[in-house]
Design a protein around this motif. Structure first.
Motif, PDB file in Angstrom:
ATOM      1  N   THR A 179       5.665 -48.736 -19.634  1.00 37.15           N
ATOM      2  CA  THR A 179       4.440 -48.381 -18.900  1.00 37.15           C
ATOM      3  C   THR A 179       4.655 -48.330 -17.389  1.00 37.15           C
ATOM      4  O   THR A 179       3.736 -47.986 -16.650  1.00 37.15           O
ATOM      5  CB  THR A 179       3.332 -49.391 -19.219  1.00 37.15           C
ATOM      6  N   THR A 180       5.850 -48.692 -16.929  1.00 36.16           N
ATOM      7  CA  THR A 180       6.128 -48.687 -15.496  1.00 36.16           C
ATOM      8  C   THR A 180       6.260 -47.251 -14.974  1.00 36.16           C
ATOM      9  O   THR A 180       6.982 -46.444 -15.554  1.00 36.16           O
ATOM     10  CB  THR A 180       7.418 -49.452 -15.181  1.00 36.16           C
ATOM     11  N   LYS A 181       5.578 -46.954 -13.878  1.00 31.86           N
ATOM     12  CA  LYS A 181       5.663 -45.625 -13.267  1.00 31.86           C
ATOM     13  C   LYS A 181       6.733 -45.650 -12.176  1.00 31.86           C
ATOM     14  O   LYS A 181       6.631 -46.416 -11.215  1.00 31.86           O
ATOM     15  CB  LYS A 181       4.323 -45.216 -12.678  1.00 31.86           C
ATOM     16  N   ILE A 182       7.754 -44.801 -12.335  1.00 38.76           N
ATOM     17  CA  ILE A 182       8.817 -44.680 -11.341  1.00 38.76           C
ATOM     18  C   ILE A 182       8.654 -43.323 -10.656  1.00 38.76           C
ATOM     19  O   ILE A 182       8.664 -42.283 -11.322  1.00 38.76           O
ATOM     20  CB  ILE A 182      10.204 -44.788 -11.985  1.00 38.76           C
ATOM     21  N   THR A 183       8.473 -43.331  -9.340  1.00 42.52           N
ATOM     22  CA  THR A 183       8.213 -42.081  -8.612  1.00 42.52           C
ATOM     23  C   THR A 183       9.066 -41.999  -7.349  1.00 42.52           C
ATOM     24  O   THR A 183       9.529 -43.016  -6.820  1.00 42.52           O
ATOM     25  CB  THR A 183       6.730 -41.967  -8.220  1.00 42.52           C
ATOM     26  N   GLU A 184       9.234 -40.763  -6.884  1.00 43.25           N
ATOM     27  CA  GLU A 184       9.907 -40.491  -5.612  1.00 43.25           C
ATOM     28  C   GLU A 184       9.209 -39.310  -4.957  1.00 43.25           C
ATOM     29  O   GLU A 184       9.213 -38.203  -5.498  1.00 43.25           O
ATOM     30  CB  GLU A 184      11.387 -40.188  -5.823  1.00 43.25           C
ATOM     31  N   LYS A 185       8.574 -39.568  -3.836  1.00 47.60           N
ATOM     32  CA  LYS A 185       7.791 -38.548  -3.128  1.00 47.60           C
ATOM     33  C   LYS A 185       6.776 -37.882  -4.051  1.00 47.60           C
ATOM     34  O   LYS A 185       6.572 -36.667  -4.017  1.00 47.60           O
ATOM     35  CB  LYS A 185       8.727 -37.500  -2.524  1.00 47.60           C
ATOM     36  N   GLY A 186       6.150 -38.680  -4.921  1.00 52.38           N
ATOM     37  CA  GLY A 186       5.120 -38.189  -5.824  1.00 52.38           C
ATOM     38  C   GLY A 186       5.638 -37.637  -7.131  1.00 52.38           C
ATOM     39  O   GLY A 186       4.870 -37.459  -8.086  1.00 52.38           O
ATOM     40  N   VAL A 216       5.710 -54.898 -14.489  1.00 52.82           N
ATOM     41  CA  VAL A 216       5.832 -54.035 -13.309  1.00 52.82           C
ATOM     42  C   VAL A 216       5.006 -52.766 -13.498  1.00 52.82           C
ATOM     43  O   VAL A 216       5.206 -52.022 -14.465  1.00 52.82           O
ATOM     44  CB  VAL A 216       7.309 -53.683 -13.047  1.00 52.82           C
ATOM     45  N   LYS A 217       4.100 -52.520 -12.574  1.00 57.83           N
ATOM     46  CA  LYS A 217       3.227 -51.348 -12.650  1.00 57.83           C
ATOM     47  C   LYS A 217       3.907 -50.102 -12.096  1.00 57.83           C
ATOM     48  O   LYS A 217       3.756 -49.022 -12.635  1.00 57.83           O
ATOM     49  CB  LYS A 217       1.923 -51.618 -11.898  1.00 57.83           C
ATOM     50  N   LYS A 218       4.649 -50.282 -10.974  1.00 61.10           N
ATOM     51  CA  LYS A 218       5.263 -49.098 -10.373  1.00 61.10           C
ATOM     52  C   LYS A 218       6.524 -49.458  -9.612  1.00 61.10           C
ATOM     53  O   LYS A 218       6.697 -50.593  -9.146  1.00 61.10           O
ATOM     54  CB  LYS A 218       4.286 -48.397  -9.434  1.00 61.10           C
ATOM     55  N   VAL A 219       7.416 -48.469  -9.522  1.00 61.90           N
ATOM     56  CA  VAL A 219       8.614 -48.548  -8.688  1.00 61.90           C
ATOM     57  C   VAL A 219       8.658 -47.259  -7.879  1.00 61.90           C
ATOM     58  O   VAL A 219       8.739 -46.169  -8.447  1.00 61.90           O
ATOM     59  CB  VAL A 219       9.893 -48.694  -9.527  1.00 61.90           C
ATOM     60  N   VAL A 220       8.567 -47.377  -6.577  1.00 64.20           N
ATOM     61  CA  VAL A 220       8.576 -46.203  -5.698  1.00 64.20           C
ATOM     62  C   VAL A 220       9.920 -46.141  -4.978  1.00 64.20           C
ATOM     63  O   VAL A 220      10.309 -47.091  -4.288  1.00 64.20           O
ATOM     64  CB  VAL A 220       7.431 -46.268  -4.668  1.00 64.20           C
TER      65      VAL A 220
END
Length: 374
Positions: A179-186, A216-220
């Motif tokens: 369920t963790t959201k991994i993003t880079e510049k959106g 962990v909810k998100k990794v940017v």
């Protein structure tokens, strides 16, 4: 008369003799009956007392609310926790209505509980040492929501974990889930896109005791290693350029402060004089050396008349590889330029009469010593 009196006494005596045994029997019976009654009464009282002792009500346990401020887990079996508190061992039953919390209020579960944990238990005491728990706060699970920014130091792709080093804390182990959201510049990324050296920002549940970040909810992804290296190289290059310009400027300032004598060489290059400004003593020779592939023409301002210092003018261009020498005998500051490149090549020569300044300093010191009062 006398005879009659005697007969009366005899009659009374006879009656007494006859009546005494009867009275004695009656008293005897009365005593006998009295004793019997007494015995009967005592026996009845004994039975009553015996019955009274036999029928005394025994106190019974009544369920009531209970709160344990500090209960230490000694065992866990299924949904049953065994814990010690108040010098007793309690059996704590966990139901689907029991609220399980961490120290800082986050929702917990029995899977996080372990022997030795310190609990706060509230519920209903259904037996002497049996508790039906309403709420259990595990004070040993020190977790709270947190966000960290730092660089990834290592990766564990098998267990979907990585170790990161925040700026002002020791390393933290971060566990990523489905369920963790991994993003880079959106843009959406995956765990495979993470790399050692990346600067990332993570948000989840921080366990202070184990220094881990879970749920962990998100990794940017903020900066990739290659980009960071390029930025660093660019900054170093810019810093190097600034340092070089600073050194040149320092040399220029030093040359301005230093008064040169004898001979001084000024090179004429493409676009500039080097050094462009000098301080020289009266009578110093300045050699204008053309190190360029094109001709140059050093001359006094203003352009094109050269009237400020008319002698400071070769009256012709200086060819590539050639030189022109001029001795400065006039005290003052003399701006000059390249007659062939008047707008782009400029300089300044300051001529100082060192002998006159030395005499002035000597006179000043003499006057100061003469006027000094002992």
């Amino acid at each position: 008369m006398r005879k009659n009196f005697i007969l009366s006494l005899s009659a009374l005596a006879f009656v007494a003799l006859v009546a005494l045994p009867v009275l004695a029997d009656e008293n005897t019976n009365a005593n006998s009956n009295g004793n019997a009654n007494t015995n009967v009464n005592n026996s009845s009282n004994a039975n009553v007392n015996s019955n009274a002792n036999t029928n005394t009500p025994v106190p019974t346990f009544r369920p009531h609310s209970i709160y344990l401020a500090k209960a230490i887990i000694t065992g866990i079996s299924g949904n049953v926790i065994t814990a010690t508190a108040r010098n007793k061992t309690y059996t704590v039953n966990v139901t689907d209505k029991t609220r399980l919390r961490r120290r800082y209020g986050g929702t917990s579960n029995l899977g996080e509980f372990a022997v030795g944990n310190n609990l706060q238990v509230s519920g209903r005491l259904t037996a002497e040492t049996t508790i039906e728990a309403r709420s259990i706060r595990n004070m040993s699970i020190q977790k709270k929501s947190a966000t960290f920014t730092g660089k990834i130091e290592s990766l564990d792709a098998t267990n979907q974990k990585f170790v990161m080093k925040p700026v002002s804390r020791k390393t933290i182990t971060v566990t990523v889930s489905a369920t963790t959201k991994i993003t880079e510049k959106g843009a959406t990324k995956t765990f495979a896109d993470l790399a050692v050296g990346m600067k990332v920002t993570t948000s989840g549940v921080w366990d202070l005791s184990n220094n881990t970040l879970t749920e962990v909810k998100k990794v940017v992804i903020n900066v990739r290693p290659k980009v960071a290296l390029q930025r660093a190289e660019k900054k170093l290059g810019e810093l190097g350029d600034k340092m070089e310009k600073l050194r040149e400027r320092m040399q220029e300032l030093a040359s301005k402060l230093e008064v040169k004598t004898g001979e001084v060489t000024i090179e004429m290059k493409a676009g500039n004089f080097s050094p462009a400004e000098v301080r020289i003593g009266k009578g110093t020779k300045v050699i204008f050396k053309n190190v360029d592939t094109a001709p140059h023409w050093p001359a006094s301002a203003p352009h094109p008349q050269h009237t400020n210092y008319p002698e400071f003018d070769p009256k012709a261009e200086v060819a590539a590889g050639a030189s022109w020498t001029f001795t400065f005998d006039k005290v003052g500051t003399w701006p000059y330029h390249d007659h062939l490149n008047a707008t782009s090549m400029r300089g300044k020569i300051t001529v100082i009469d060192l002998e006159a300044e030395a005499n002035a300093n000597t006179n000043a010191n003499t006057n100061a010593n003469t006027n000094t009062t002992p």
